[in-house]
Enzyme design. Structure first.
Site, PDB file in Angstrom:
ATOM      1  N   GLY A  12     -11.892   6.003  12.949  1.00 15.30           N
ATOM      2  CA  GLY A  12     -11.420   6.096  14.327  1.00 15.30           C
ATOM      3  C   GLY A  12     -11.008   4.745  14.865  1.00 15.30           C
ATOM      4  O   GLY A  12     -11.319   4.383  16.001  1.00 15.30           O
ATOM      5  N   ALA A  13     -10.254   3.988  14.043  1.00 14.48           N
ATOM      6  CA  ALA A  13     -10.003   2.575  14.344  1.00 14.48           C
ATOM      7  C   ALA A  13      -8.820   2.327  15.261  1.00 14.48           C
ATOM      8  O   ALA A  13      -8.591   1.188  15.675  1.00 14.48           O
ATOM      9  CB  ALA A  13      -9.789   1.814  13.031  1.00 14.48           C
ATOM     10  N   SER A 142     -24.954   7.849  20.521  1.00 13.72           N
ATOM     11  CA  SER A 142     -24.801   7.908  21.971  1.00 13.72           C
ATOM     12  C   SER A 142     -26.177   8.055  22.607  1.00 13.72           C
ATOM     13  O   SER A 142     -27.074   8.676  22.022  1.00 13.72           O
ATOM     14  CB  SER A 142     -23.935   9.103  22.379  1.00 13.72           C
ATOM     15  N   TYR A 155     -22.407  18.183  21.758  1.00  6.89           N
ATOM     16  CA  TYR A 155     -22.309  16.731  21.640  1.00  6.89           C
ATOM     17  C   TYR A 155     -23.696  16.100  21.580  1.00  6.89           C
ATOM     18  O   TYR A 155     -23.985  15.264  20.713  1.00  6.89           O
ATOM     19  CB  TYR A 155     -21.525  16.174  22.830  1.00  6.89           C
ATOM     20  N   ALA A 156     -24.591  16.515  22.499  1.00  4.46           N
ATOM     21  CA  ALA A 156     -25.936  15.953  22.528  1.00  4.46           C
ATOM     22  C   ALA A 156     -26.683  16.240  21.231  1.00  4.46           C
ATOM     23  O   ALA A 156     -27.332  15.352  20.656  1.00  4.46           O
ATOM     24  CB  ALA A 156     -26.715  16.510  23.725  1.00  4.46           C
ATOM     25  N   ALA A 157     -26.600  17.464  20.757  1.00  4.37           N
ATOM     26  CA  ALA A 157     -27.311  17.835  19.536  1.00  4.37           C
ATOM     27  C   ALA A 157     -26.757  17.081  18.329  1.00  4.37           C
ATOM     28  O   ALA A 157     -27.508  16.655  17.441  1.00  4.37           O
ATOM     29  CB  ALA A 157     -27.222  19.343  19.315  1.00  4.37           C
ATOM     30  N   LYS A 159     -25.348  14.115  18.309  1.00  5.59           N
ATOM     31  CA  LYS A 159     -25.736  12.710  18.373  1.00  5.59           C
ATOM     32  C   LYS A 159     -27.225  12.530  18.078  1.00  5.59           C
ATOM     33  O   LYS A 159     -27.631  11.508  17.502  1.00  5.59           O
ATOM     34  CB  LYS A 159     -25.377  12.128  19.741  1.00  5.59           C
TER      35      LYS A 159
END
Length: 259
Positions: A12-13, A142, A155-157, A159
């Site tokens: 993801g640069a 995160s 997203y939370a799970a 991360k």
């Protein structure tokens, strides 16, 4: 320079945090393998890396495609002879909706990129490090992996899952001299946090300005995190100055999270 003569690969640069990480690693002396789904955005970053006197190799790589990941790792080894540092930065924000309304395909895609994609990148790039008995892997997590964020369960799970991945992988490769660490940013200035705050404002019936002020106000330093803050932490963990640090989860959140 912290990374003089080393080779770093960054996923993801082309934009955001990945862009800043790539430029910081180059400033610290590393040649940089720039990976992402499209090389268009990475060409500009590659030009800046070269302007800093380092070599750059932009490669198209899709974290949903194991073959493209393996091909990118092979191309990096062919070009530079080795990869000393792998920065797993790429990820997706996932959907914003209550869990009971969550489309299964959007849940699974979030894990496919954030967790499985990270695993596949490690699997592709680690063999060379293990053979040379040295290397550093840095994963971008995160603070949402450690605190609630309403309507963002995928997203939370995902991360949170990265914490377990990093700690266990650090044990698996530690005897070969390879280190694995996690950086957990807070709200990082940029398009993604703007989108998150917009979604939070809608779900809570407040303005975006109120959502931003509340988010920043929850941090000890009373501000959001900059991409440069994250890049500084990554450069340190990737370097010999962090030689005795592995399996750690470093918060870079302006004091938003302290655990």
């Amino acid at each position: 320079m912290l990374l003089d003569g080393q080779v770093a690969a960054v996923t993801g640069a082309g934009t955001g945090i990945g862009r800043e990480i790539s430029l910081r690693l180059a400033a610290e002396g590393a040649d940089v393998v720039l990976t992402g789904r499209s090389t268009e955005a990475m060409e500009e970053v590659a030009g800046l890396v070269r302007a800093a006197g380092r070599r750059a190799l932009p490669l198209a790589m899709d974290l949903r495609d194991p073959d493209s990941i393996a091909a990118a790792a092979k191309a990096a080894e062919a070009e530079f002879g080795r990869v000393d540092v792998l920065v797993n930065n790429s990820g997706v924000g996932g959907p914003s909706a209550p869990l009971v309304d969550m489309p299964l395909d959007e849940w699974e895609d979030t894990f496919r990129v954030n967790v499985t994609g990270t695993m596949l990148a490690c699997k592709a790039f680690l063999p060379g490090m293990l053979a040379r008995r040295s290397g550093s892997v840095v994963v971008i997590g995160s603070v949402t992996g450690k605190r609630p964020l309403v309507n963002r369960t995928p997203y939370a799970a995902s991360k949170t899952a990265l914490i377990g991945l990093v700690r266990t992988l650090a044990w698996e490769v530690g005897s070969s001299g390879v280190r694995v660490n996690l950086v957990s940013p807070g709200g990082v200035e940029g398009a993604r946090i703007d989108w998150v705050l917009e979604q939070q404002a809608v779900s809570r019936g407040i303005t975006v300005e109120q959502a931003r002020a509340e988010f920043a106000g929850g941090a000890a330093l009373q501000r959001l995190t900059s991409p440069q803050d994250v890049a500084d932490a990554v450069a340190f963990l990737a370097s010999p100055r962090a030689a005795a640090i592995t399996g750690e989860d470093l918060n870079v959140s302006a004091g938003l999270v302290m655990y």
